[in-house]
Motif scaffolding. Structure first.
Motif, PDB file in Angstrom:
ATOM      1  N   GLY A 255       0.803  -1.210   0.000  1.00 14.28           N
ATOM      2  CA  GLY A 255       0.000   0.000   0.000  1.00 14.28           C
ATOM      3  C   GLY A 255       0.838   1.262   0.000  1.00 14.28           C
ATOM      4  O   GLY A 255       2.028   1.241   0.356  1.00 14.28           O
ATOM      5  N   ALA A 256       0.223   2.349  -0.403  1.00 14.12           N
ATOM      6  CA  ALA A 256       0.883   3.659  -0.358  1.00 14.12           C
ATOM      7  C   ALA A 256      -0.191   4.728  -0.307  1.00 14.12           C
ATOM      8  O   ALA A 256      -1.252   4.579  -0.917  1.00 14.12           O
ATOM      9  N   GLN A 257       0.106   5.804   0.415  1.00 12.64           N
ATOM     10  CA  GLN A 257      -0.804   6.941   0.506  1.00 12.64           C
ATOM     11  C   GLN A 257      -0.257   8.079  -0.339  1.00 12.64           C
ATOM     12  O   GLN A 257       0.960   8.327  -0.365  1.00 12.64           O
ATOM     13  N   ASP A 259       1.197  11.318  -1.622  1.00 17.51           N
ATOM     14  CA  ASP A 259       2.036  12.339  -0.999  1.00 17.51           C
ATOM     15  C   ASP A 259       2.435  13.313  -2.102  1.00 17.51           C
ATOM     16  O   ASP A 259       3.182  12.948  -3.019  1.00 17.51           O
ATOM     17  N   SER A 260       1.936  14.531  -2.026  1.00 19.93           N
ATOM     18  CA  SER A 260       2.188  15.497  -3.092  1.00 19.93           C
ATOM     19  C   SER A 260       3.669  15.802  -3.270  1.00 19.93           C
ATOM     20  O   SER A 260       4.094  16.218  -4.353  1.00 19.93           O
ATOM     21  N   ALA A 261       4.475  15.573  -2.224  1.00 20.66           N
ATOM     22  CA  ALA A 261       5.917  15.821  -2.323  1.00 20.66           C
ATOM     23  C   ALA A 261       6.609  14.730  -3.130  1.00 20.66           C
ATOM     24  O   ALA A 261       7.656  14.967  -3.742  1.00 20.66           O
ATOM     25  N   GLN A 262       6.040  13.507  -3.126  1.00 23.11           N
ATOM     26  CA  GLN A 262       6.665  12.385  -3.821  1.00 23.11           C
ATOM     27  C   GLN A 262       5.971  12.027  -5.134  1.00 23.11           C
ATOM     28  O   GLN A 262       6.626  11.543  -6.067  1.00 23.11           O
ATOM     29  N   ASP A 263       4.669  12.252  -5.190  1.00 22.13           N
ATOM     30  CA  ASP A 263       3.878  11.753  -6.312  1.00 22.13           C
ATOM     31  C   ASP A 263       3.426  12.900  -7.208  1.00 22.13           C
ATOM     32  O   ASP A 263       2.513  13.646  -6.859  1.00 22.13           O
ATOM     33  N   GLN A 264       4.076  13.032  -8.342  1.00 21.10           N
ATOM     34  CA  GLN A 264       3.653  14.021  -9.317  1.00 21.10           C
ATOM     35  C   GLN A 264       2.482  13.505 -10.141  1.00 21.10           C
ATOM     36  O   GLN A 264       1.603  14.260 -10.533  1.00 21.10           O
ATOM     37  N   LEU A 265       2.487  12.201 -10.396  1.00 19.37           N
ATOM     38  CA  LEU A 265       1.459  11.563 -11.198  1.00 19.37           C
ATOM     39  C   LEU A 265       0.888  10.365 -10.452  1.00 19.37           C
ATOM     40  O   LEU A 265       1.473   9.874  -9.477  1.00 19.37           O
ATOM     41  N   ASP A 267       0.938   7.459 -11.601  1.00 16.56           N
ATOM     42  CA  ASP A 267       1.929   6.400 -11.816  1.00 16.56           C
ATOM     43  C   ASP A 267       2.919   6.321 -10.651  1.00 16.56           C
ATOM     44  O   ASP A 267       3.334   5.217 -10.262  1.00 16.56           O
ATOM     45  N   ASP A 268       3.301   7.469 -10.114  1.00 14.80           N
ATOM     46  CA  ASP A 268       4.267   7.488  -9.019  1.00 14.80           C
ATOM     47  C   ASP A 268       3.692   6.829  -7.767  1.00 14.80           C
ATOM     48  O   ASP A 268       4.370   6.051  -7.093  1.00 14.80           O
ATOM     49  N   LEU A 269       2.439   7.137  -7.464  1.00 20.59           N
ATOM     50  CA  LEU A 269       1.786   6.532  -6.302  1.00 20.59           C
ATOM     51  C   LEU A 269       1.645   5.024  -6.502  1.00 20.59           C
ATOM     52  O   LEU A 269       1.917   4.243  -5.578  1.00 20.59           O
ATOM     53  N   LEU A 270       1.246   4.615  -7.695  1.00 22.98           N
ATOM     54  CA  LEU A 270       1.077   3.193  -7.978  1.00 22.98           C
ATOM     55  C   LEU A 270       2.410   2.452  -7.871  1.00 22.98           C
ATOM     56  O   LEU A 270       2.475   1.349  -7.310  1.00 22.98           O
ATOM     57  N   ALA A 273       3.283   1.826  -4.283  1.00 23.32           N
ATOM     58  CA  ALA A 273       2.463   0.749  -3.730  1.00 23.32           C
ATOM     59  C   ALA A 273       2.974  -0.618  -4.204  1.00 23.32           C
ATOM     60  O   ALA A 273       3.059  -1.565  -3.421  1.00 23.32           O
ATOM     61  N   GLU A 274       3.339  -0.710  -5.478  1.00 21.72           N
ATOM     62  CA  GLU A 274       3.853  -1.976  -6.011  1.00 21.72           C
ATOM     63  C   GLU A 274       5.181  -2.354  -5.325  1.00 21.72           C
ATOM     64  O   GLU A 274       5.421  -3.516  -5.012  1.00 21.72           O
ATOM     65  N   ASN A 275       6.016  -1.367  -5.099  1.00 23.71           N
ATOM     66  CA  ASN A 275       7.294  -1.640  -4.468  1.00 23.71           C
ATOM     67  C   ASN A 275       7.152  -2.074  -3.012  1.00 23.71           C
ATOM     68  O   ASN A 275       8.051  -2.701  -2.443  1.00 23.71           O
ATOM     69  N   ASN A 276       5.996  -1.762  -2.417  1.00 18.51           N
ATOM     70  CA  ASN A 276       5.742  -2.145  -1.026  1.00 18.51           C
ATOM     71  C   ASN A 276       5.084  -3.509  -0.880  1.00 18.51           C
ATOM     72  O   ASN A 276       4.759  -3.936   0.225  1.00 18.51           O
ATOM     73  N   CYS A 277       4.856  -4.198  -2.012  1.00 21.24           N
ATOM     74  CA  CYS A 277       4.213  -5.515  -1.960  1.00 21.24           C
ATOM     75  C   CYS A 277       5.059  -6.506  -1.170  1.00 21.24           C
ATOM     76  O   CYS A 277       6.248  -6.702  -1.466  1.00 21.24           O
ATOM     77  N   GLN A 278       4.455  -7.112  -0.174  1.00 23.61           N
ATOM     78  CA  GLN A 278       5.141  -8.103   0.642  1.00 23.61           C
ATOM     79  C   GLN A 278       4.115  -9.002   1.297  1.00 23.61           C
ATOM     80  O   GLN A 278       2.932  -8.664   1.412  1.00 23.61           O
ATOM     81  N   SER A 279       4.544 -10.182   1.709  1.00 24.00           N
ATOM     82  CA  SER A 279       3.643 -11.123   2.374  1.00 24.00           C
ATOM     83  C   SER A 279       3.350 -10.635   3.774  1.00 24.00           C
ATOM     84  O   SER A 279       4.081  -9.805   4.340  1.00 24.00           O
TER      85      SER A 279
END
Length: 280
Positions: A255-257, A259-265, A267-270, A273-279
């Motif tokens: 998951g990811a929330q 964040d206007s400082a990190q996510d311009q688009l 795609d950035d938020l997605l 979230a994908e990079n945080n995928c874990q069991s």
């Protein structure tokens, strides 16, 4: 020479009487002065009861009656043909009609053409453009369209938006071991679980051949983590079987929330979230 009434005009017209298109004529007082056999079927009313009624007395919803009256008024005032597509509840169920409102000297004709098959085709084509054919969920293209809108609203109104990516980590192994039909069955089963867990304000989409994305509106990252646990628990409890063999489904969540400082688009938020995928 006296003018012929609508009933005089139409009653001797065999084409009008037997036409598959419903035909209704209204006199200057707004009363039905002629209706053919097809009109009786459309309004599920015997012809002898239909003639003499005003549109307001038809056994239809207020929205349908309002649309019919509006079409008649527009045609009479402009003295030009008007058209409108209106859903009408008939004896055979809800049907869509393309209605032509034709003003005449002493009456107004309404022609009803059933276009339900065309509407069904249009709905199907729109659905194909926005939904995944296998699961019925929103597809990747629609996800990015709606996601960009969610980000724009979050920037403007300052409420949180979070994404939860759900990945079937062993879908390739399932396909190779049990066949692609079973792999499709697993994807469908997981998609149904996700739909059942959603709030009305949230939506789920299929991202690729093994991943789904849930968009959680007005939800923090902490709330997203709670949803992730519920998802994993629900899928673990889902007994997916082939014959007497239970199919193990391995799920990763991330998951990811926004964040206007990190996510311009979106795609950035997605991607976060994908990079945080874990069991679990």
């Amino acid at each position: 020479m006296s003018q012929l009434s609508p009933s005089d005009n139409f009653s001797t017209d065999k084409l009008a009487n037997k036409s598959p298109f419903a035909l209704v004529a209204l006199d200057d007082n707004g009363l039905i002065c002629y209706a053919n056999e097809s009109a009786g079927h459309v309004f599920h009313t015997p012809l002898q009861e239909l003639v003499g009624l005003s549109l307001d007395k038809l056994n239809q919803s207020d929205d349908v009656i309002s649309a019919l009256n509006h079409g008649v008024q527009a045609a009479v005032q402009s003295q030009k043909t008007q058209q409108n597509r209106i859903p009408i509840m008939c004896g055979s169920g809800l049907q869509y009609f393309q209605i032509t409102f034709q003003p005449e000297k002493n009456y107004t004709s309404l022609y009803f053409q059933n276009v339900s098959s065309l509407v069904d085709k249009e709905h199907f084509l729109r659905s194909q453009a926005t939904h995944d054919a296998l699961t019925g969920l929103f597809n990747r293209q629609q996800l990015f369209t709606m996601g960009a809108q969610d980000i724009a609203r979050s920037r403007r109104y300052k409420y949180p938006v979070s994404l939860l990516v759900i990945c079937i980590d062993n879908i390739r192994q399932i396909n190779q071991t049990y066949g692609y039909n079973m792999g499709d069955h697993v994807l469908i089963s997981v998609s149904r679980v996700l739909q059942e867990l959603l709030r009305e304000s949230d939506y789920v989409a299929r991202l690729d051949n093994k991943s789904f994305v849930i968009s959680l509106l007005d939800a923090s990252l902490q709330q997203t983590e709670i949803v992730a646990k519920r998802v994993m628990r629900a899928i673990e409890e889902q007994d997916i079987r082939i014959a007497d063999t239970s199919i193990p489904v391995e799920i990763l969540c991330g998951g990811a929330q926004f964040d206007s400082a990190q996510d311009q688009l979106f795609d950035d938020l997605l991607l976060r979230a994908e990079n945080n995928c874990q069991s679990d």
